[in-house]
Design an enzyme around this catalytic site. Structure first.
Site, PDB file in Angstrom:
ATOM      1  N   ASP A  30       0.856  -1.184   0.000  1.00 51.75           N
ATOM      2  CA  ASP A  30       0.000   0.000   0.000  1.00 51.75           C
ATOM      3  C   ASP A  30       0.891   1.233   0.000  1.00 51.75           C
ATOM      4  O   ASP A  30       2.021   1.203   0.474  1.00 51.75           O
ATOM      5  CB  ASP A  30      -0.918   0.008   1.231  1.00 51.75           C
ATOM      6  CG  ASP A  30      -2.159   0.882   1.036  1.00 51.75           C
ATOM      7  OD1 ASP A  30      -3.278   0.326   0.959  1.00 51.75           O
ATOM      8  OD2 ASP A  30      -2.010   2.119   0.957  1.00 51.75           O
ATOM      9  N   LYS A  35      -0.862   3.250   7.351  1.00 56.30           N
ATOM     10  CA  LYS A  35      -1.642   2.007   7.283  1.00 56.30           C
ATOM     11  C   LYS A  35      -0.713   0.798   7.293  1.00 56.30           C
ATOM     12  O   LYS A  35      -0.940  -0.182   8.018  1.00 56.30           O
ATOM     13  CB  LYS A  35      -2.483   2.032   6.000  1.00 56.30           C
ATOM     14  CG  LYS A  35      -3.653   1.105   6.006  1.00 56.30           C
ATOM     15  CD  LYS A  35      -4.537   1.331   4.788  1.00 56.30           C
ATOM     16  CE  LYS A  35      -5.596   2.380   5.010  1.00 56.30           C
ATOM     17  NZ  LYS A  35      -6.493   2.563   3.870  1.00 56.30           N
ATOM     18  N   THR A  94     -11.741   2.947  -6.005  1.00 54.11           N
ATOM     19  CA  THR A  94     -12.283   3.530  -7.246  1.00 54.11           C
ATOM     20  C   THR A  94     -13.369   4.529  -6.848  1.00 54.11           C
ATOM     21  O   THR A  94     -14.550   4.286  -7.079  1.00 54.11           O
ATOM     22  CB  THR A  94     -12.868   2.442  -8.176  1.00 54.11           C
ATOM     23  OG1 THR A  94     -13.697   1.571  -7.387  1.00 54.11           O
ATOM     24  CG2 THR A  94     -11.797   1.635  -8.856  1.00 54.11           C
ATOM     25  N   PHE A 156     -17.503  -9.144  -3.345  1.00 51.95           N
ATOM     26  CA  PHE A 156     -18.859  -8.845  -2.866  1.00 51.95           C
ATOM     27  C   PHE A 156     -18.925  -8.720  -1.348  1.00 51.95           C
ATOM     28  O   PHE A 156     -19.998  -8.705  -0.774  1.00 51.95           O
ATOM     29  CB  PHE A 156     -19.827  -9.943  -3.326  1.00 51.95           C
ATOM     30  CG  PHE A 156     -19.833 -10.135  -4.815  1.00 51.95           C
ATOM     31  CD1 PHE A 156     -20.628  -9.343  -5.632  1.00 51.95           C
ATOM     32  CD2 PHE A 156     -19.012 -11.098  -5.421  1.00 51.95           C
ATOM     33  CE1 PHE A 156     -20.620  -9.497  -7.001  1.00 51.95           C
ATOM     34  CE2 PHE A 156     -18.998 -11.255  -6.800  1.00 51.95           C
ATOM     35  CZ  PHE A 156     -19.805 -10.458  -7.595  1.00 51.95           C
ATOM     36  N   PHE A 261     -32.972  -6.963   2.902  1.00 50.63           N
ATOM     37  CA  PHE A 261     -32.834  -5.649   2.265  1.00 50.63           C
ATOM     38  C   PHE A 261     -34.176  -4.939   2.122  1.00 50.63           C
ATOM     39  O   PHE A 261     -34.373  -4.148   1.216  1.00 50.63           O
ATOM     40  CB  PHE A 261     -32.112  -5.765   0.911  1.00 50.63           C
ATOM     41  CG  PHE A 261     -30.629  -5.494   1.046  1.00 50.63           C
ATOM     42  CD1 PHE A 261     -29.847  -6.280   1.885  1.00 50.63           C
ATOM     43  CD2 PHE A 261     -30.018  -4.436   0.389  1.00 50.63           C
ATOM     44  CE1 PHE A 261     -28.500  -6.023   2.056  1.00 50.63           C
ATOM     45  CE2 PHE A 261     -28.661  -4.167   0.560  1.00 50.63           C
ATOM     46  CZ  PHE A 261     -27.911  -4.962   1.389  1.00 50.63           C
ATOM     47  N   LEU A 262     -35.111  -5.261   3.030  1.00 50.96           N
ATOM     48  CA  LEU A 262     -36.397  -4.559   3.032  1.00 50.96           C
ATOM     49  C   LEU A 262     -36.566  -3.757   4.313  1.00 50.96           C
ATOM     50  O   LEU A 262     -37.678  -3.497   4.744  1.00 50.96           O
ATOM     51  CB  LEU A 262     -37.554  -5.560   2.876  1.00 50.96           C
ATOM     52  CG  LEU A 262     -37.853  -6.068   1.473  1.00 50.96           C
ATOM     53  CD1 LEU A 262     -39.121  -6.923   1.472  1.00 50.96           C
ATOM     54  CD2 LEU A 262     -38.010  -4.928   0.452  1.00 50.96           C
ATOM     55  N   GLY A 269     -25.609   4.120   2.343  1.00 51.77           N
ATOM     56  CA  GLY A 269     -24.483   5.044   2.208  1.00 51.77           C
ATOM     57  C   GLY A 269     -23.238   4.198   2.068  1.00 51.77           C
ATOM     58  O   GLY A 269     -23.290   3.087   1.544  1.00 51.77           O
ATOM     59  N   CYS A 272     -19.448   2.212  -1.174  1.00 49.64           N
ATOM     60  CA  CYS A 272     -19.738   1.400  -2.367  1.00 49.64           C
ATOM     61  C   CYS A 272     -21.041   1.763  -3.067  1.00 49.64           C
ATOM     62  O   CYS A 272     -21.012   2.309  -4.169  1.00 49.64           O
ATOM     63  CB  CYS A 272     -19.725  -0.084  -2.005  1.00 49.64           C
ATOM     64  SG  CYS A 272     -18.066  -0.674  -1.632  1.00 49.64           S
TER      65      CYS A 272
END
Ligand code: NAD
Length: 449
Positions: A30, A35, A94, A156, A261-262, A269, A272
């Site tokens: 890095d 870090k 990114t 993921f 996810f409901l 936020g 990602c």
């Protein structure tokens, strides 16, 4: 196998530690000296459950090292290491470009360019960063002249569950080169890296470069849409006097919809989802397919409206103006079990309220230091009790377990106004109302409505 990991942030540090724990020899690289210094001392540079123990174990084994010096990857021709192919994972950030929706891929480009002088024929460069479709093909043109190969292997993992998500992901995706022999060689190396999860039945999807890049952005777009869908329902519930939590439970029983996810509330936020859906829209525009993703503008807008609504609700509860009011904010991280404050809805709401004249005190179990750096004008307290002392209203904005379990009777003794706003639909309204509090939440009727 011998592995390097370029970029040791939330993704790369966990990836490096997990790969070493699988038995590989790993060097993490890095550019951030602070870090790397922490990591060299087996100290996790951010909050992630399970990472400190994993780092300790992996570094204790001697298989995991960290450096800022990319030249450690060079191997003398003819040396035993030079004959053995290395796998180089690219895990750098990114972020959203300033003033644009598009992703800034300059860190990915720089990381790959830094690798080039150290690549040997047969090595494999593996992109894990989330990138606009087309990036892998462009980078392959840089990598292939060295005799090395390139694959894309999107990640993921969820912050807060990053270790277990890396050890046992729901699926692995390999984006492979179009030449069949090169693809087979790249796949064989990746199968070696992931021998452990593959042996435990983790599903593998192999695809071409663009499909593998799109799998990641499509997955994030779907998740963001699901959250904004239920938050759109919350807006309608508020207008109609209905209860979005009951609605979500009821529709979630349908197998085709499912309950995950409901959770209606303050919305998404983090580092990602917001930037990924915006970059996806920007890239679709470049490809002439912008119409396909115009719905994501609405997904983004619904999400941002929830923050505004939360501020309005808080102002209403304290009598129409924040001037002279003290507001306690529980939570600064964008989600529980993380210290990540990138695009945190909680801090966004706290800052808006502060700008409207309130005295805002924020607390969080892990993210205070990060939050203070970005929002020095907010006040911070180390405990919920300290934050809530003499508060006119208490806002639960990040649903850490310790906030879900707060005792309303005890908290009621130290606040000035017994008003709680549940931005995550994480508290039991009956319990709080039973203890004499006014309970309000996004998408739910007020008592007596
Ligand atoms: P991060 O900002 O925490 O980490 C990125 C790291 O890369 C930093 O430590 C930075 O110093 C380092 N870096 C920058 N340029 C470098 C270079 N040239 N060489 C070596 N290191 C360099 O970001 P992150 O959250 O780990 O995300 C990284 C990528 O992974 C992003 O594309 C993100 O979208 C994707 N991703 C993140 C998550 C997540 O939950 N955080 C999940 C899946 C995918």
């Amino acid at each position: 196998m011998r592995i390097s990991v370029m970029g040791c942030g939330y993704l790369g540090a966990v990836h490096a530690a997990c790969m070493a724990d699988f038995g590989h020899e790993v060097v993490g690289v890095d550019v951030d000296e602070a870090k790397v210094k922490d990591l060299q001392a087996a100290k996790a540079p951010f909050f992630e459950p399970g990472l400190p123990e994993l780092l300790e174990r992996a570094m204790g084994s001697g298989r995991l090292t960290f450096t800022t010096d990319v030249t450690v990857l060079s191997r003398q021709a003819g040396s035993p290491e030079a004959d053995e192919p290395m796998v180089h994972f690219v895990c750098v950030g990114t972020p959203q470009r300033k003033g644009e929706f598009a992703a800034d891929t300059s860190y990915v480009d720089a990381a790959v360019r830094n690798l080039l002088p150290h690549l040997r024929p047969g090595d494999l460069v593996v992109g894990k960063s989330t990138v606009p479709v087309g990036t892998a093909a462009r980078l392959a043109d840089l990598v292939e002249p060295t005799g090395a190969m390139l694959a894309w292997n999107p990640e993921f993992l969820r912050e807060g569950h990053a270790v277990v998500d890396t050890q046992r992901p729901d699926r692995l995706v390999y984006g492979l080169p179009s030449d069949p022999a090169t693809a087979a060689a790249a796949k064989a190396l990746l199968d070696g890296v992931y021998a452990d999860p593959l042996s435990h039945g983790v599903p593998l999807v192999t695809a071409d470069y663009p499909t593998s890049e799109l799998v990641k952005t499509a997955a994030n777009a779907f998740l963001a849409t699901k959250i904004s869908f239920i938050n759109a329902m919350a807006e309608v519930c508020e207008a109609a006097g209905a209860d979005v939590t009951q609605l979500a439970t009821a529709i979630g029983h349908d197998d085709r919809i499912g309950p995950k996810f409901l959770g209606a509330g303050l919305g998404f936020g983090g580092g990602c989802l917001p930037k990924d859906i915006r970059a996806f829209m920007a890239r679709a525009g470049e490809l002439g397919a912008d119409q396909a993703l115009t719905f994501l503008r609405e997904v983004d807008a619904i999400n941002m409206r929830r923050r505004v609504r939360m501020v309005e609700l808080a102002r209403e509860v304290v009598g129409g103006s924040f001037l002279g009011r003290k507001v306690a904010v529980l939570g600064a991280a964008f989600k529980p079990d993380s210290d990540d404050i990138r695009d945190s809805p909680a801090l966004n709401v706290a800052a808006q309220i502060k700008l409207q004249g309130a005295d805002v005190v924020v607390t969080d179990p892990a993210a205070i230091e990060n939050a203070r750096r970005v929002w020095p004008e907010l006040q911070f307290a180390t405990t919920a009790e300290e934050a809530c002392a003499k508060a006119d209203v208490v806002l639960l904005l990040t649903e850490w377990r310790e906030y879900r379990e707060l005792d309303p009777a005890k908290l009621g003794e130290i606040v000035r106004g017994k008003h709680v706003l549940d931005g995550r639909n994480a508290l039991d309204p009956a319990v709080w109302r039973g203890a004499g509090w006014t309970y309000r939440a996004l998408g739910r009727p007020r008592a007596g409505d």
